[in-house]
Design a protein around this motif. Structure first.
Motif, PDB file in Angstrom:
ATOM      1  N   GLN A 125       0.975  -1.275  -0.042  1.00 55.59           N
ATOM      2  CA  GLN A 125       0.035  -0.128  -0.066  1.00 55.59           C
ATOM      3  C   GLN A 125       0.910   1.391  -0.055  1.00 55.59           C
ATOM      4  OE1 GLN A 125      -2.632  -0.069   3.485  1.00 55.59           O
ATOM      5  NE2 GLN A 125      -3.738  -1.840   2.561  1.00 55.59           N
ATOM      6  N   PHE A 126       1.859   1.180   0.755  1.00 57.48           N
ATOM      7  CA  PHE A 126       2.673   2.626   0.792  1.00 57.48           C
ATOM      8  C   PHE A 126       3.360   2.652  -0.597  1.00 57.48           C
ATOM      9  CE2 PHE A 126       7.176   4.112   1.244  1.00 57.48           C
ATOM     10  CZ  PHE A 126       6.605   5.336   1.782  1.00 57.48           C
ATOM     11  N   HIS A 127       3.982   1.548  -1.082  1.00 54.01           N
ATOM     12  CA  HIS A 127       4.560   1.862  -2.585  1.00 54.01           C
ATOM     13  C   HIS A 127       3.651   2.307  -3.492  1.00 54.01           C
ATOM     14  CE1 HIS A 127       8.833   0.336  -2.135  1.00 54.01           C
ATOM     15  NE2 HIS A 127       8.312  -0.199  -1.049  1.00 54.01           N
ATOM     16  N   MET A 128       2.539   1.886  -3.478  1.00 55.06           N
ATOM     17  CA  MET A 128       1.430   2.183  -4.422  1.00 55.06           C
ATOM     18  C   MET A 128       0.886   3.469  -4.204  1.00 55.06           C
ATOM     19  SD  MET A 128       1.170  -0.276  -6.893  1.00 55.06           S
ATOM     20  CE  MET A 128       0.041   0.596  -7.615  1.00 55.06           C
ATOM     21  N   CYS A 129       0.919   4.159  -2.826  1.00 53.90           N
ATOM     22  CA  CYS A 129       0.490   5.351  -2.706  1.00 53.90           C
ATOM     23  C   CYS A 129       1.304   6.269  -3.167  1.00 53.90           C
ATOM     24  CB  CYS A 129       0.496   5.412  -1.074  1.00 53.90           C
ATOM     25  SG  CYS A 129       0.113   7.025  -0.314  1.00 53.90           S
ATOM     26  N   LEU A 130       2.770   6.025  -3.092  1.00 52.55           N
ATOM     27  CA  LEU A 130       3.659   6.835  -3.908  1.00 52.55           C
ATOM     28  C   LEU A 130       3.844   6.972  -5.262  1.00 52.55           C
ATOM     29  CD1 LEU A 130       7.110   6.063  -1.744  1.00 52.55           C
ATOM     30  CD2 LEU A 130       5.432   7.827  -1.524  1.00 52.55           C
ATOM     31  N   TYR A 131       3.359   5.893  -5.783  1.00 53.64           N
ATOM     32  CA  TYR A 131       3.276   5.969  -7.441  1.00 53.64           C
ATOM     33  C   TYR A 131       1.976   6.371  -8.056  1.00 53.64           C
ATOM     34  CZ  TYR A 131       6.782   2.597  -5.949  1.00 53.64           C
ATOM     35  OH  TYR A 131       7.914   1.861  -5.584  1.00 53.64           O
ATOM     36  N   GLU A 132       0.892   6.254  -7.265  1.00 57.30           N
ATOM     37  CA  GLU A 132      -0.295   6.842  -7.795  1.00 57.30           C
ATOM     38  C   GLU A 132      -0.397   8.031  -8.600  1.00 57.30           C
ATOM     39  OE1 GLU A 132      -3.183   6.200  -4.404  1.00 57.30           O
ATOM     40  OE2 GLU A 132      -2.986   4.115  -4.603  1.00 57.30           O
ATOM     41  N   SER A 133       0.438   9.192  -8.281  1.00 58.00           N
ATOM     42  CA  SER A 133       0.279  10.514  -8.767  1.00 58.00           C
ATOM     43  C   SER A 133       0.816  10.300 -10.347  1.00 58.00           C
ATOM     44  CB  SER A 133       0.693  11.435  -7.815  1.00 58.00           C
ATOM     45  OG  SER A 133      -0.155  11.644  -6.695  1.00 58.00           O
ATOM     46  N   CYS A 134       1.733   9.320 -10.579  1.00 55.74           N
ATOM     47  CA  CYS A 134       2.409   9.446 -11.940  1.00 55.74           C
ATOM     48  C   CYS A 134       1.577   9.487 -13.220  1.00 55.74           C
ATOM     49  CB  CYS A 134       3.115   8.093 -11.994  1.00 55.74           C
ATOM     50  SG  CYS A 134       2.172   6.487 -12.608  1.00 55.74           S
ATOM     51  N   GLY A 135       0.393   9.589 -12.958  1.00 55.85           N
ATOM     52  CA  GLY A 135      -0.619   9.638 -14.195  1.00 55.85           C
ATOM     53  C   GLY A 135      -0.575   8.453 -15.452  1.00 55.85           C
ATOM     54  N   ARG A 136      -0.002   7.479 -15.010  1.00 52.10           N
ATOM     55  CA  ARG A 136       0.281   6.418 -16.021  1.00 52.10           C
ATOM     56  C   ARG A 136      -0.356   5.175 -15.318  1.00 52.10           C
ATOM     57  NH1 ARG A 136       3.025  10.336 -17.468  1.00 52.10           N
ATOM     58  NH2 ARG A 136       4.710  10.114 -19.131  1.00 52.10           N
ATOM     59  N   PRO A 137      -1.735   4.961 -15.783  1.00 51.63           N
ATOM     60  CA  PRO A 137      -2.781   3.946 -15.296  1.00 51.63           C
ATOM     61  C   PRO A 137      -2.128   2.620 -15.878  1.00 51.63           C
ATOM     62  CG  PRO A 137      -3.827   5.476 -16.516  1.00 51.63           C
ATOM     63  CD  PRO A 137      -2.485   6.051 -16.508  1.00 51.63           C
ATOM     64  N   LYS A 138      -1.631   2.346 -16.855  1.00 48.69           N
ATOM     65  CA  LYS A 138      -0.767   0.983 -17.397  1.00 48.69           C
ATOM     66  C   LYS A 138       0.256   1.061 -16.686  1.00 48.69           C
ATOM     67  CE  LYS A 138      -0.663  -2.634 -19.917  1.00 48.69           C
ATOM     68  NZ  LYS A 138      -1.583  -3.694 -19.465  1.00 48.69           N
ATOM     69  N   LEU A 139       1.160   1.828 -16.285  1.00 45.22           N
ATOM     70  CA  LEU A 139       2.296   1.703 -15.428  1.00 45.22           C
ATOM     71  C   LEU A 139       1.878   0.975 -14.157  1.00 45.22           C
ATOM     72  CD1 LEU A 139       5.487   1.830 -15.113  1.00 45.22           C
ATOM     73  CD2 LEU A 139       5.242   4.150 -14.741  1.00 45.22           C
ATOM     74  N   LEU A 140       0.976   1.613 -13.601  1.00 45.43           N
ATOM     75  CA  LEU A 140       0.861   1.296 -12.078  1.00 45.43           C
ATOM     76  C   LEU A 140       0.097  -0.105 -12.207  1.00 45.43           C
ATOM     77  CD1 LEU A 140      -1.292   4.578 -10.833  1.00 45.43           C
ATOM     78  CD2 LEU A 140       0.875   3.741 -10.254  1.00 45.43           C
ATOM     79  N   GLU A 141      -0.618  -0.503 -13.330  1.00 43.48           N
ATOM     80  CA  GLU A 141      -1.166  -1.798 -13.420  1.00 43.48           C
ATOM     81  C   GLU A 141       0.012  -2.698 -13.404  1.00 43.48           C
ATOM     82  OE1 GLU A 141      -3.351  -4.321 -16.978  1.00 43.48           O
ATOM     83  OE2 GLU A 141      -4.140  -2.380 -16.364  1.00 43.48           O
ATOM     84  N   LEU A 142       0.931  -2.541 -14.324  1.00 43.12           N
ATOM     85  CA  LEU A 142       2.187  -3.374 -14.350  1.00 43.12           C
ATOM     86  C   LEU A 142       2.955  -3.641 -13.110  1.00 43.12           C
ATOM     87  CD1 LEU A 142       3.571  -2.274 -17.905  1.00 43.12           C
ATOM     88  CD2 LEU A 142       2.565  -4.548 -17.287  1.00 43.12           C
ATOM     89  N   ILE A 143       3.177  -2.466 -12.238  1.00 43.58           N
ATOM     90  CA  ILE A 143       3.595  -2.439 -11.032  1.00 43.58           C
ATOM     91  C   ILE A 143       2.890  -3.464 -10.005  1.00 43.58           C
ATOM     92  CG2 ILE A 143       4.218  -1.238  -8.959  1.00 43.58           C
ATOM     93  CD1 ILE A 143       4.805   1.311 -10.870  1.00 43.58           C
ATOM     94  N   GLU A 144       1.352  -3.204 -10.075  1.00 45.24           N
ATOM     95  CA  GLU A 144       0.699  -3.963  -9.215  1.00 45.24           C
ATOM     96  C   GLU A 144       0.687  -5.538  -9.549  1.00 45.24           C
ATOM     97  OE1 GLU A 144      -4.007  -4.243  -7.577  1.00 45.24           O
ATOM     98  OE2 GLU A 144      -3.334  -2.731  -8.970  1.00 45.24           O
ATOM     99  N   GLU A 145       0.771  -5.946 -10.926  1.00 47.90           N
ATOM    100  CA  GLU A 145       0.835  -7.318 -11.346  1.00 47.90           C
ATOM    101  C   GLU A 145       2.182  -7.741 -10.881  1.00 47.90           C
ATOM    102  OE1 GLU A 145       0.045  -7.219 -15.708  1.00 47.90           O
ATOM    103  OE2 GLU A 145      -1.991  -6.773 -15.215  1.00 47.90           O
TER     104      GLU A 145
END
Length: 154
Positions: free
Chosen positions: A72-92
């Motif tokens: 949750q902490f890591h994703m919180c830091l990245y959520e503002s990146c504006g790249r939904p696909k990048l966030l999806e890949l990180i989560e996967e």
């Protein structure tokens, strides 16, 4: 397609350590990019949420709890990146370890050092020091790799 690593016992974890180390290399690439893009867009609300997650992690006594809060902490830091696909890949990539594997990795790395590293990363983000934050993140993930390598060599 990302290969999911589902670990049921410690023997399987040791067999999958080389794959986990490689997955952490992938995380370094994806997550450092996301953090670099996110920092200029972070708000005080993002920082407050990250501080709250760190406080919860500090109070949690179980490796499984640390693992979930770490994610949750890591994703919180990245959520503002504006790249939904990048966030999806990180989560996967992060969740491909499986819950048991992540909890075991959290147990191996412990809580104190990763928590201190999280605090430092957040401070760098709050200072908008992109270079330092990205460097700290890379070192943080490499710390996990080193712990896994040591486990594998035992």
């Amino acid at each position: 397609m990302i290969q999911k690593v589902k670990v049921q016992n410690s023997e399987n974890l040791e067999q999958s350590i080389p794959l986990l180390i490689e997955m952490l290399d992938i995380r370094i690439g994806l997550e450092t990019r996301a953090l670099k893009l996110a920092i200029p867009n972070m708000t005080e609300s993002d920082f407050a949420r990250a501080r709250n997650i760190l406080a919860l992690c500090g109070a949690n006594e179980l490796p499984h709890g640390w693992s979930l809060l770490n994610f949750q902490f890591h994703m919180c830091l990245y959520e503002s990146c504006g790249r939904p696909k990048l966030l999806e890949l990180i989560e996967e990539t992060a969740t491909s370890f499986g819950h048991l594997s992540r909890a075991r990795v959290s147990f191996v790395t412990g809580r104190q050092i990763p928590h201190a590293e999280h605090v430092e990363m957040l401070r760098a983000c709050e200072a908008r020091n992109i270079g330092l934050a990205v460097s700290l993140l890379e070192q943080h993930i490499e710390h996990t790799q080193r712990a896994l390598i040591e486990l594998h060599e035992q």
